[in-house]
Design a protein around this motif. Structure first.
Motif, PDB file in Angstrom:
ATOM      1  N   ILE A   1       5.220  39.637  -2.766  1.00  0.00           N
ATOM      2  CA  ILE A   1       5.296  40.831  -1.890  1.00  0.00           C
ATOM      3  C   ILE A   1       6.395  40.629  -0.851  1.00  0.00           C
ATOM      4  N   THR A   2       7.255  41.629  -0.692  1.00  0.00           N
ATOM      5  CA  THR A   2       8.257  41.601   0.392  1.00  0.00           C
ATOM      6  C   THR A   2       8.161  42.887   1.186  1.00  0.00           C
ATOM      7  N   ILE A   3       8.034  42.752   2.515  1.00  0.00           N
ATOM      8  CA  ILE A   3       8.086  43.942   3.378  1.00  0.00           C
ATOM      9  C   ILE A   3       9.429  43.936   4.101  1.00  0.00           C
ATOM     10  N   VAL A   4      10.096  45.086   4.053  1.00  0.00           N
ATOM     11  CA  VAL A   4      11.399  45.222   4.708  1.00  0.00           C
ATOM     12  C   VAL A   4      11.249  46.182   5.887  1.00  0.00           C
ATOM     13  N   SER A   5      11.816  45.828   7.028  1.00  0.00           N
ATOM     14  CA  SER A   5      11.833  46.797   8.128  1.00  0.00           C
ATOM     15  C   SER A   5      13.043  46.596   9.024  1.00  0.00           C
ATOM     16  N   ALA A   6      13.552  47.701   9.533  1.00  0.00           N
ATOM     17  CA  ALA A   6      14.716  47.638  10.421  1.00  0.00           C
ATOM     18  C   ALA A   6      14.285  47.570  11.881  1.00  0.00           C
ATOM     19  N   GLU A   7      13.011  47.822  12.152  1.00  0.00           N
ATOM     20  CA  GLU A   7      12.607  48.044  13.544  1.00  0.00           C
ATOM     21  C   GLU A   7      12.235  46.765  14.279  1.00  0.00           C
ATOM     22  N   THR A   8      11.264  46.047  13.759  1.00  0.00           N
ATOM     23  CA  THR A   8      10.775  44.833  14.435  1.00  0.00           C
ATOM     24  C   THR A   8      10.504  43.764  13.371  1.00  0.00           C
ATOM     25  N   ASP A   9      10.406  42.506  13.809  1.00  0.00           N
ATOM     26  CA  ASP A   9      10.085  41.438  12.858  1.00  0.00           C
ATOM     27  C   ASP A   9       8.663  41.589  12.331  1.00  0.00           C
ATOM     28  N   TYR A  10       7.758  41.920  13.246  1.00  0.00           N
ATOM     29  CA  TYR A  10       6.339  41.947  12.874  1.00  0.00           C
ATOM     30  C   TYR A  10       5.734  43.321  13.108  1.00  0.00           C
ATOM     31  N   PHE A  11       4.681  43.568  12.368  1.00  0.00           N
ATOM     32  CA  PHE A  11       3.905  44.802  12.512  1.00  0.00           C
ATOM     33  C   PHE A  11       3.326  44.915  13.926  1.00  0.00           C
ATOM     34  N   PHE A  12       3.394  46.089  14.489  1.00  0.00           N
ATOM     35  CA  PHE A  12       2.721  46.342  15.773  1.00  0.00           C
ATOM     36  C   PHE A  12       2.045  47.711  15.715  1.00  0.00           C
TER      37      PHE A  12
ATOM     38  N   VAL B   1      17.493  49.690   4.974  1.00  0.00           N
ATOM     39  CA  VAL B   1      17.756  50.071   3.580  1.00  0.00           C
ATOM     40  C   VAL B   1      18.546  51.372   3.582  1.00  0.00           C
ATOM     41  N   SER B   2      19.706  51.344   2.917  1.00  0.00           N
ATOM     42  CA  SER B   2      20.514  52.564   2.937  1.00  0.00           C
ATOM     43  C   SER B   2      20.458  53.309   1.604  1.00  0.00           C
ATOM     44  N   LYS B   3      20.006  52.614   0.539  1.00  0.00           N
ATOM     45  CA  LYS B   3      19.938  53.305  -0.770  1.00  0.00           C
ATOM     46  C   LYS B   3      18.797  52.758  -1.608  1.00  0.00           C
ATOM     47  N   VAL B   4      18.265  53.618  -2.455  1.00  0.00           N
ATOM     48  CA  VAL B   4      17.299  53.174  -3.469  1.00  0.00           C
ATOM     49  C   VAL B   4      17.899  53.518  -4.829  1.00  0.00           C
ATOM     50  N   HIS B   5      18.067  52.494  -5.677  1.00  0.00           N
ATOM     51  CA  HIS B   5      18.602  52.727  -7.030  1.00  0.00           C
ATOM     52  C   HIS B   5      17.424  52.650  -8.002  1.00  0.00           C
ATOM     53  N   SER B   6      16.898  53.810  -8.366  1.00  0.00           N
ATOM     54  CA  SER B   6      15.699  53.761  -9.209  1.00  0.00           C
ATOM     55  C   SER B   6      16.028  53.372 -10.645  1.00  0.00           C
ATOM     56  N   ASN B   7      17.270  53.593 -11.079  1.00  0.00           N
ATOM     57  CA  ASN B   7      17.606  53.242 -12.466  1.00  0.00           C
ATOM     58  C   ASN B   7      17.671  51.741 -12.661  1.00  0.00           C
ATOM     59  N   SER B   8      18.157  51.023 -11.636  1.00  0.00           N
ATOM     60  CA  SER B   8      18.261  49.564 -11.781  1.00  0.00           C
ATOM     61  C   SER B   8      17.155  48.828 -11.020  1.00  0.00           C
ATOM     62  N   ASN B   9      16.175  49.572 -10.471  1.00  0.00           N
ATOM     63  CA  ASN B   9      15.076  48.958  -9.709  1.00  0.00           C
ATOM     64  C   ASN B   9      15.579  48.055  -8.575  1.00  0.00           C
ATOM     65  N   GLU B  10      16.476  48.615  -7.774  1.00  0.00           N
ATOM     66  CA  GLU B  10      17.014  47.833  -6.654  1.00  0.00           C
ATOM     67  C   GLU B  10      17.040  48.688  -5.393  1.00  0.00           C
ATOM     68  N   ILE B  11      16.911  47.989  -4.250  1.00  0.00           N
ATOM     69  CA  ILE B  11      17.235  48.668  -2.989  1.00  0.00           C
ATOM     70  C   ILE B  11      18.502  48.019  -2.449  1.00  0.00           C
TER      71      ILE B  11
ATOM     72  N   GLU C   1      23.961  44.188   0.634  1.00  0.00           N
ATOM     73  CA  GLU C   1      23.048  43.281  -0.077  1.00  0.00           C
ATOM     74  C   GLU C   1      22.036  44.096  -0.898  1.00  0.00           C
ATOM     75  N   LYS C   2      21.651  43.513  -2.052  1.00  0.00           N
ATOM     76  CA  LYS C   2      20.678  44.228  -2.888  1.00  0.00           C
ATOM     77  C   LYS C   2      19.428  43.373  -3.096  1.00  0.00           C
ATOM     78  N   LEU C   3      18.328  44.030  -3.327  1.00  0.00           N
ATOM     79  CA  LEU C   3      17.069  43.325  -3.584  1.00  0.00           C
ATOM     80  C   LEU C   3      16.387  44.051  -4.728  1.00  0.00           C
ATOM     81  N   SER C   4      15.958  43.308  -5.760  1.00  0.00           N
ATOM     82  CA  SER C   4      15.330  44.025  -6.873  1.00  0.00           C
ATOM     83  C   SER C   4      13.816  44.009  -6.754  1.00  0.00           C
ATOM     84  N   PHE C   5      13.249  44.999  -7.372  1.00  0.00           N
ATOM     85  CA  PHE C   5      11.783  45.153  -7.313  1.00  0.00           C
ATOM     86  C   PHE C   5      11.257  45.512  -8.688  1.00  0.00           C
ATOM     87  N   ASP C   6       9.976  45.206  -8.903  1.00  0.00           N
ATOM     88  CA  ASP C   6       9.288  45.753 -10.076  1.00  0.00           C
ATOM     89  C   ASP C   6       8.589  47.046  -9.681  1.00  0.00           C
TER      90      ASP C   6
END
Ligand SMILES: Cc1cc2nc3c(=O)[nH]c(=O)nc-3n(C[C@H](O)[C@H](O)[C@H](O)COP(=O)(O)OP(=O)(O)OC[C@H]3O[C@@H](n4cnc5c(N)ncnc54)[C@H](O)[C@@H]3O)c2cc1C
Length: 447
Positions: free
Chosen positions: A28-39, A77-87, A93-98
């Motif tokens: 599991i990977t959580i990505v966020s631009a706002e803060t390091d941790y959930f608040f 995250v500036s783009k979601v590539h649904s065809n290649s399963n990447e953000i 930088e890209k990160l792939s997901f299932d």
């Protein structure tokens, strides 16, 4: 191992991650631009008001994430590539997901007002807004006057925050009475009085025309559209509602309306991509609910639901009966079921207000069948379980009134109010409802 990527570390994204971890071994990977941790976003106001430190709004210690093998990545995250399963991040930088869960929440509305990007103009949504507020409104010497534009739940919170630091506030509300698109006239007027009682300069039925700048690009004043009046100020809070934070998905293959379109399983039109929380929009609203619901507990419920589906137990999102709660300066508000601003044709209402003008209840029921439809409570806290049950069991308004003691938290304190409420109802409706004693067995059996 399957990799689940979640964009957004708010209540929705984090709940989904926690439940996926409970039910599986997936990466599991959580990505966020706002803060390091959930608040807790709902607690932000208390940080400014000095009741909490920001750290106290973070329910999980920093070791929690590593221990539970939830990777945290800071980035936009500036783009979601649904065809290649990447953000794709804004640095390329890209990160792939299932599987991908979009949980990017909301952003404050801006309506293209002249001056809306000046220094000292802010929304009240992100942690950065709080930092801005500390910068531009630390006290009433730096900020001699503030203007808050937009009379909803966040607007009144911002007013209360500024007021807590003795900063004079003008509150511009487009409606002719506070939040009267949601609240019935009586409750709305009670809140108008509460605002005025706190020496807030409440302006009803007015719109912002423009925000004026000084020579350095700081806010100098605002102008009211209807009257042309100019009000000097150092801070302008823009709280005219929120909308889904999904601009970065504009060029993607995802179906977008006002939010990311989802079905009852929170699936988007793209395989293996889901959307939850404030940014998700149901194709068709569930019952009388809105198709986008920007509230805390629905985000949490969607997070739990999508986690089940991702872990192989496909379930529909079923939010149950509507409820909500908030605080209008010193008056607590709860609503269970539906009490619309305007009475519908099949409905009848019963309203009771305490003479101190800070407590009321408003009951809504079907005038033909007498089925209970909903209640607003102001200044009196009542039990969620009770109203959830009576709505499920489709009880009558008479039943609700007879069992008011079961709904209350503090029977001694409210005994007087209960008798007064029932007496008023009997008088107005020519009924003979008798208050029943609190049914302790039911309360205890539910604990
Ligand atoms: C001041 C305030 C008071 C509130 N009070 C209440 C209340 O009393 N009761 C209630 O029910 N609700 C309340 N709400 C609403 C409630 O907080 C929201 O419904 C809830 O926080 C939404 O959760 P979420 O997980 O969907 O999104 P969010 O909490 O908005 O989290 C989304 C996260 O995703 C990040 N993100 C967005 N886009 C990207 C991107 N492209 N790349 C990387 N990261 C991104 C955002 O920065 C954010 O951190 C309040 C909201 C505010 C602002």
């Amino acid at each position: 191992m399957e990799h689940i990527v979640i964009i957004g570390n708010g209540i929705s994204g984090v709940t989904a991650a926690r439940h996926i971890r409970k039910n599986s071994n997936k990466e599991i990977t959580i990505v966020s631009a706002e803060t390091d941790y959930f608040f807790s976003r709902t607690a932000l106001m208390y940080v400014y008001m000095g009741h909490l430190k920001f750290e106290h709004t973070q329910p999980y210690e920093s070791w929690f994430w590593k221990k539970n093998r939830i990777n945290l990545k800071k980035g936009y995250v500036s783009k979601v590539h649904s065809n290649s399963n990447e953000i794709e991040f804004n640095d390329g930088e890209k990160l792939s997901f299932d599987k991908l869960i979009i949980a990017t929440g909301s952003k404050p509305n801006k309506f293209g007002w002249p001056g809306q990007d000046l220094n000292g103009v802010m929304g009240m949504y992100h942690k950065q807004d709080l930092e801005n507020l500390e910068k531009y409104a630390p006290d009433n010497k730096t900020c001699k006057h503030a203007v808050v534009v937009g009379g909803g739940l966040i607007g009144i919170e911002l007013v209360e925050m500024l007021h807590s630091r003795n900063i004079p506030v003008t509150f511009l509300v487009r409606e002719h009475s506070f939040w009267n698109g949601v609240l019935p006239k009586e409750e709305s007027e009670m809140i108008n009085k509460e605002i005025l009682k706190n020496h807030i300069d409440l302006r009803l039925g007015v719109n912002l025309k423009e925000i004026k700048s000084d020579a350095l690009g700081n806010v100098k004043s605002i102008v009211i559209a209807e009257t042309g009046e100019e009000i000097e100020c150092n801070v302008v809070g823009l709280t005219a509602g929120v909308s889904p934070n999904i601009d970065f998905l504009k060029d993607s293959e995802l179906e977008i309306g006002r939010g990311v379109k989802v079905n009852r399983f929170l699936e988007t039109n793209q395989p293996n991509i889901y959307a939850i929380g404030d940014c998700a929009e149901q194709h068709e609203a569930i019952g009388s609910r809105r198709s986008i619901e920007a509230v805390w507990y629905t985000g949490r419920m969607m997070g739990e639901t999508v986690a089940q589906t991702i872990c192989g137990n496909k379930i529909e999102y079923k939010p149950g009966h509507w409820f909500n709660s908030a605080k209008f300066i010193d008056i607590e508000y709860q609503t269970y079921g539906w009490v619309w601003a305007q009475t519908k044709e099949n409905e009848a209402r019963f309203y009771w207000e305490h003479k101190d003008e800070t407590k009321c209840i408003h009951l809504n029921y079907d005038k033909n069948t007498r089925e209970f439809i909903g209640i607003n409570n102001f200044g009196i806290r009542m039990r969620h379980e009770f109203f959830d049950r009576v709505l499920t069991e489709k009880r009558s308004v008479d039943y609700v009134l007879e069992h008011l003691a079961d709904a209350n938290f503090d029977p001694e304190f409210y005994k007087l109010h209960e008798s007064e409420i029932v007496a008023k109802f009997n008088q107005e409706n020519n009924t003979n409802i008798q208050l029943k004693k609190k049914s302790w067995t039911r309360i205890f059996s539910r604990v």
